[in-house]
Structure formats: structure tokens, C-alpha cells
Design an enzyme around this catalytic site. Structure first.
Site, PDB file in Angstrom:
ATOM      1  N   HIS A  98      21.014 -12.867  -2.677  1.00  0.00           N
ATOM      2  CA  HIS A  98      21.209 -14.306  -2.479  1.00  0.00           C
ATOM      3  C   HIS A  98      20.329 -15.135  -3.401  1.00  0.00           C
ATOM      4  CE1 HIS A  98      23.695 -14.603   1.388  1.00  0.00           C
ATOM      5  NE2 HIS A  98      23.816 -13.376   0.914  1.00  0.00           N
ATOM      6  N   HIS A 266      27.571  -3.933   0.594  1.00  0.00           N
ATOM      7  CA  HIS A 266      27.835  -3.697   2.010  1.00  0.00           C
ATOM      8  C   HIS A 266      27.667  -2.233   2.405  1.00  0.00           C
ATOM      9  CE1 HIS A 266      30.353  -7.648   2.255  1.00  0.00           C
ATOM     10  NE2 HIS A 266      29.056  -7.848   2.052  1.00  0.00           N
TER      11      HIS A 266
END
Length: 728
Positions: A98, A266
Site C-alpha cells: 500500500h 493474496h
């Protein structure tokens, strides 16, 4: 003296000094030109001082020791923020992701380079919920190594080490991310006035048939990429796939890199949404003092562990969320998935009839297995035909998937760091990557006599001063301090696509490059075209200065290389094409944004201060460097000579300004009514804006004519050398 002590707006001592006060010029006068962007990284806010050299500090760092400390931290679960499955791998991957994921290729802004996730607005974006916990977990290591490693470097390194601990062979790591010390509040993240505003709301970033506004990449204010629940929170994997493709392309990622990053990101960790979002407190900028600078305090249950709230989606993607494996594709492709709601009410996909042994254990109770989940974005990797084909390829070739992801992760986290010559540390990969814009190094030096001889050859070549100055400027002006791309080094102005850009006046450019190539071929010592371009501009400028009556040398440092076409990613460089250049008084077409605002954006990307921008404009005008030879703003009868006439005549009240169109004005003699000159908004803003006029008046003064010349040379040299990391 009666006042409500709870209302600081009424406090006579603080004079209402809080964020809700109308204390900014642009809030009182919305049309006022905001120059704050040009002092975005003001050195006065830097506690380390102007003499601090991060490169020297990083060289003292024991990188292996830092990595070992990170490995130990990875499984050192803290009581105040317990690790899922006893591992912080997922936490540090997400924090690094992020940080880096805000990068956008259109203007090079965002990314990991400045560590700006520490400050608003990014530290409080809804999509960044609980990344503050990741940074706080890293604090003991940052404290230990101090100035030798920046926050940006530490966060990216932590994410990379997390993958190594999980079992991935990573591609490498390069340091060099410099700290900033206050918010980059002038970066345009969108016009929405609320977080996660749906597409149809006021100030949306979309137009037409879901055309995303440039330079934005994320689909909503406050998101890094796309909405994990679907477009505007409505699940539809194929619609989400379309958003993903646009968003990742604007981050400089192709389809294969996109699938690799989605799946690889993920493979570790989980989503958190086991509770009610209503229990979450304010973000870090709104948090109460007792929360120690951390945001999103959860009053439900323990507030963490099984009560952790992040996206609202709840569950892991793979059977073993702490290991690097092919579990993501195994579960995604081999099982059916159905839509369900998480405990927090978020849309997510859960498996149909999945055997127990394929389900991950609970993150904090090893006696319980939980359903894995997929987001709408994950399902897009299965439903979109192109993404599906890539996913199957990765599933059937785990080694290829691992290598592709490792390279994509390296690109994601290093894309805004610039050329490899800026990378620091022992883990920098030796391979030259096309997205690093490689440039061959040179092994020659030039003596002062050789430089003077070259100047003479160039000035006697038949090329005009304007030809030489404009070519040097056009070659250097592409530099972006946001991601350290562009600039004069490499002489890519002679290659595709730059040589055909309208802003570079291709016919003139071809004439200049042809003559410089001819000069180069006759030299006994080969000198790069990149150096000859810059030297030609410097030589022409020195002539203009001499005719103005001053003996001021223009500094020149040889050492630029010439990139090849094979070293130049044509598609990537399209993003650097100038569509406006206020310094040469040119705008490619009519835009909604005024020319003076475009000028500020360009000046900031070039790393210029407001005074540097002002002095360059004044000098470029009197030198006659306007695109296409237009005369707008050329407020002098001695065009081609570096005088301060632009400022003298701009500030002279003998003249009035008469609008003749949206962007054009006539400068009229008040007595005779004669039109003396013409001008654009970009010219006249330096006389109408109070701050810019104050700088213009300095250079218009009779006692500052020589100062103007010296300041222009200094600013010009800064532009020419902006991408010379061996000098800076």
C-alpha cells in the site's frame, strides 16, 4: 473574558488555530493561484538538516543485520497487536504494497520513494486501515538503525523479507528512498469530497463510458486499486476485471504482472472483517490522544485478534497463509465459489463443498478451520478470459509464477526510485531492466580547453542560438522528480517517440541533431550527443549573456551517455510527452485547467522552486525561446539577449492589459493606445499574482540586473543536471 474553552475557534490565545479555521488564502479566495506545491518538500521542515547525506548514511548500514532483525520480528507476536498464525508476513506485505501501490505512471507521483504513507491523507485512507500498525511494529528496528535507513526503505525491505521468510526467492532490493517530513498535500488524488464515493456521485473521477480521469489510477478516493467487493461495491467479476486492467496499466503493469501481483499478494495473510465496522474509531488523523497516534481503534471484544477489522471481508485466500505456494490458484481454479456476506456485511466469495483439509486454520485458534475467501477482484482472475489463461499458466508452472511475481514485486516497489544508478545496497540486482530506463556509461573526460573548442565548433556550425537553447531545454525538461525519469542524460530526444513529439518541434530538432551528429563524427575523442546538446545550449546562452554586458560562465559537466532505441520502452515514454510548457509559452490544446496551473505542475515535477520558475520564465521570454517562434510575452526590443526586460516591462504601469481571447492579451501603451506586445495568461500571472509579482519586482529592479543573469544561469544549470545523479 468569557469563552467556551471547548471551542478553540473562540479561544483568544490560540486565535482559532485549528484545521477548521478559514485561515488559508485559497479557502478565502478559491481562484487564487496556490503556490504551495513549489515548496512541497521545504528543507526547513527537515530535522536532519541540509547537510544530511542519506547515501553516506545508508553505506554505513549492515543490511544483513537489518534483514535478520526483520526475520525475527516476523514471528515475534506482540500482545498489543497479535500476529495472524504467529506471523506478520501478511501485515508487512500489505504495508509495503500500500506504500508502493499509489504510484501512477502518468505523472510519476505516489509510490514508495518518500515514505508518504506516514502522513495524511494516505495514512488515513480507508484502504490503508491498520497499516499504521505495520509501521508501529517496525518502529523498534527504525529506532535501532536510525538515520541509516529511511522509512520508505524499511517498509519495502520488510515486505520483501516477509516473502523470503515465506519461501519466495525474491528478485532483490535497492535502497535510496529519501524521507519527507510533512504531508504531500498538493498531490491530486481526485476531486471527490468523501471517501469511497460511488461513481455517480458529485466530483466523480469518471466520465463517458467509465473513462477514468488522468492522472488517477485508483477507482475511488481512498482506495489503492479497485473496490474488492466489486464496482461501486456491487459484485461483478467481469466489470471488476475492466477496472483492474485500467488501474494496473496506469501503474505501468501488464496483464501478466497484474495476475502475478494479485495472486502473489493474496498468497500470504488474510482479510479482516469479523465484526461490525460501526465499532471502529476515527482514522489516525482523528484518533484520540490515548490511542498513541494509531487510528481505527476497535472497541469490539479485544479490538484485534479475532475482532480485527480492516476491509470488512473476512478470511484467508489459501490453505496455508504463511507459506509461499500455489495455493491461491489451486483454490481459485479447482473449486466453485458463491457470493456471501462477511460478519461485517461485506460481499465476499466462499467455496462450495470444499474438503476440510483445504481450508485454512483460524488465525488464532489452531483447533478450528475456516472457509477461505475470494474477493471480486480475485474472481476476475478466473472469469476474465485473458486473466484466466494467465492464471492457468501460472498454476501449471509454479516456478514461472514465482519468478514472474518476484520481478513484478520488485518493479512495484522500485518503480518510482528511478534509474539503477540511484539504488543503494548489496542486494541490488545486476540485470538492467527496461523500465529502469538504462543509459550506457561513458569513460571520457573533457578538459576546459576541449570544452571551449567544442563550444566554438557548435557556435560556428550554422545553428542559431535559439535552435541550441531550445534543443537543450526540450531534452532536459522531461525530467520528473516524482519518479526520476526523463532528463537530458541519454539524449532520448533523438529516439522514438520523443523525436516526433509536437512539443519538440520535430523539423527544427532534426536539423539540430543532424548538425550535432556531424560535429560528433569529426571529433578525435568521441563525445556523446547528450553532452553536445547540453553544451550547445550553454554556449548559446553564454553568448546572450555576453551581449547583455556580463561575463558569466554557464557551468558544464561532461559525462552523459547516449541511450539506444533498444534501451527505450516506447510505450512507457509516451507518458513523459509534454502537452504544455509554460517556459516555452506553449499548450498543445485547450484544457479545462488554466495555463498557469499547468506551469506550476510542470515546475514542481522538474524540482523547481517558485523563484527558480520565475527567473527561468523571464529569461526564456527575452531569449525568444517560445514554441513555434510566437512573440507572446517577449517584452523586449533586444530579443535574444539575456536582459531583465521581461520583468521591467511586465511591472511598468505605463502599459495596460487588454483581454483579446480566453488566453490572450494585448499590452497597450496607455498614452498612445498602441499595442506594444501580446501575452498569455502564463506571462501575465507573474504581474498579477501577489507572490509571483513580488519575485518579478526583485528582478525588475535596476540594481538586480546582474543578479537576474546569475540566478537564471543557476536555475538553467539545475535543469540541465537534474538527472545527473553522479553529480547530485
Amino acid at each position: 473574558m468569557d469563552f467556551n474553552s471547548g471551542d478553540i475557534n473562540k479561544c483568544p490565545f490560540f486565535n482559532g488555530a485549528n484545521a477548521t479555521n478559514h485561515d488559508s488564502v485559497t479557502e478565502w479566495w478559491p481562484k487564487s493561484l496556490n503556490l504551495d506545491i513549489l515548496s512541497q518538500h521545504d528543507s526547513k521542515t527537515n530535522p536532519l538538516g541540509e547537510d544530511f547525506d542519506y547515501k553516506k548514511e545508508f553505506a554505513k548500514l549492515d543490511l544483513d543485520a537489518v534483514k535478520q532483525d526483520l526475520r525475527e520480528l516476523m514471528t515475534d507476536s506482540q500482545d498489543w497487536w497479535p500476529a495472524d498464525w504467529g506471523s506478520y508476513a501478511g501485515m508487512f506485505v500489505r504495508t509495503a504494497w500500500h506504500l508502493a501501490g499509489t504510484y501512477r505512471k502518468a505523472d510519476g507521483r505516489g509510490g514508495s520513494n518518500t515514505g508518504n504513507q506516514r502522513f495524511a491523507p494516505l495514512n488515513s485512507w480507508p484502504d490503508n486501515v491498520n497499516t499504521d500498525k505495520g509501521r508501529r511494529l517496525l518502529w523498534p528496528i527504525k529506532k535501532k538503525y536510525g538515520n541509516k535507513i529511511s522509512w520508505g526503505d524499511l517498509i519495502v525491505l520488510a515486505g520483501t523479507v516477509a516473502y523470503e521468510v515465506a519461501g519466495l526467492k525474491t528478485f532483490g532490493f535497492g535502497g535510496g528512498r529519501q524521507e519527507i517530513w510533512h504531508p504531500e498535500k498538493d498531490i491530486y488524488w481526485g476531486s471527490e469530497k468523501e471517501w469511497l464515493a460511488p461513481t455517480g456521485s458529485e466530483g466523480t473521477r469518471y466520465s463517458g463510458d467509465r473513462d477514468l480521469e488522468n492522472p488517477l489510477a485508483a477507482v475511488m478516493m481512498g482506495l489503492i486499486y479497485v473496490n474488492p467487493e466489486g464496482v461501486d461495491g456491487q459484485p461483478d467479476p467481469l466489470k471488476t476485471a475492466a477496472d483492474i486492467r485500467v488501474t494496473f496499466e496506469r501503474m505501468a503493469m501488464n496483464d501478466e504482472e497484474t495476475v502475478a501481483l494479485t495472486a502473489g499478494g493474496h498468497t500470504l495473510g488474510k482479510c479482516h472483517g469479523n465484526g461490525k465496522a460501526d465499532f471502529l474509531g476515527g482514522d489516525p488523523e482523528l484518533a484520540e490522544f490515548e490511542h498513541q497516534g494509531l487510528g481505527w481503534h476497535n472497541s469490539e471484544g479485544t479490538g484485534n485478534r479475532g475482532n480485527t477489522m480492516v476491509s470488512g471481508i473476512e478470511g484467508a485466500w489459501t490453505t496455508d497463509p504463511t507459506k509461499w505456494d500455489n495455493g491461491f490458484f489451486d483454490l481459485l481454479l479447482n473449486f466453485d465459489w458463491e457470493l456471501k456476506k462477511s460478519p461485517a456485511g461485506a460481499w465476499q466469495y466462499e467455496p462450495v463443498n470444499m474438503p476440510e483439509h483445504k481450508k485454512p486454520f483460524d488465525a488464532h485458534d489452531p483447533s478450528i478451520r475456516r472457509n477461505p475467501i475470494m474477493t471480486d477482484a480475485d474472481m476476475a482472475m478466473k472469469m476474465d478470459p485473458i486473466y484466466r489463461e494467465i492464471s492457468e499458466r501460472f498454476y501449471n508452472d509454479f516456478e514461472y509464477f514465482s519468478e514472474t511475481f518476484a520481478r513484478a514485486w520488485f518493479k512495484l516497489t522500485h518503480r518510482d526510485l528511478g534509474p539503477k544508478s540511484r539504488y543503494l545496497g548489496s542486494d541490488v540486482p545486476t540485470e538492467d531492466l527496461i523500465w529502469q530506463d538504462p543509459i550506457p556509461t561513458v569513460d571520457y573526460t573533457l578538459s576546459e580547453n576541449e570544452v571551449e573548442e567544442l563550444k566554438s565548433k557548435i557556435l560556428n556550425s550554422g545553428l542559431s542560438r535559439i535552435d541550441l537553447i531550445n534543443t537543450a531545454w526540450d531534452s532536459a525538461r522531461t525530467f520528473r522528480g516524482s519518479d526520476f525519469r526523463g532528463g537530458a542524460n541519454g539524449a532520448r530526444i533523438r529516439l522514438e517517440p520523443m523525436k516526433n513529439w509536437e512539443g519538440n518541434e520535430p523539423a527544427r530538432l532534426e536539423k539540430v541533431l543532424s548538425k550535432l551528429t556531424e560535429i560528433q563524427s569529426g571529433l578525435s575523442k568521441k563525445v556523446s550527443i547528450a553532452d553536445l546538446i547540453v553544451l550547445g545550449g550553454s554556449a548559446a546562452l553564454e553568448q546572450s549573456i555576453k551581449e547583455a554586458g556580463y561575463d558569466v560562465k554557464v557551468p558544464f559537466s561532461a559525462g552523459r551517455g547516449d541511450a539506444t532505441q533498444e534501451q527505450t520502452d516506447i510505450e512507457s515514454f509516451e507518458d513523459l510527452e509534454p502537452v504544455h510548457d509554460g517556459f516555452r509559452n506553449w499548450i498543445k490544446k485547450d484544457y479545462a485547467v488554466n495555463g498557469e496551473e499547468l506551469l506550476l505542475d510542470r515546475a514542481q515535477l522538474m524540482g523547481l522552486t517558485a523563484p527558480e520558475m520565475v527567473v527561468l520564465i523571464g529569461g526564456m521570454r527575452v531569449l525568444g525561446t517560445n514554441h513555434g517562434g510566437t512573440k507572446h510575452g517577449v517584452f523586449t526590443d533586444k530579443e535574444g539577449i539575456l536582459t531583465n526586460d521581461f520583468f521591467v516591462n511586465l511591472t511598468d504601469m505605463r502599459y495596460s492589459w487588454k483581454p483579446t481571447g480566453k488566453n490572450l492579451y494585448e499590452i497597450v501603451d496607455r498614452k498612445s493606445g498602441e499595442t506594444k506586445w501580446t501575452a498569455t495568461r502564463v506571462d501575465l500571472v507573474f504581474g498579477s499574482n501577489s507572490i509571483l509579482r513580488s519575485y518579478a519586482e526583485v528582478y525588475a529592479q535596476d540594481d538586480n540586473q546582474e543578479k537576474f543573469v546569475k540566478d537564471f544561469v543557476k536555475a538553467w544549470t539545475k535543469v540541465m543536471n537534474a538527472d545527473r545523479y553522479d553529480l547530485n
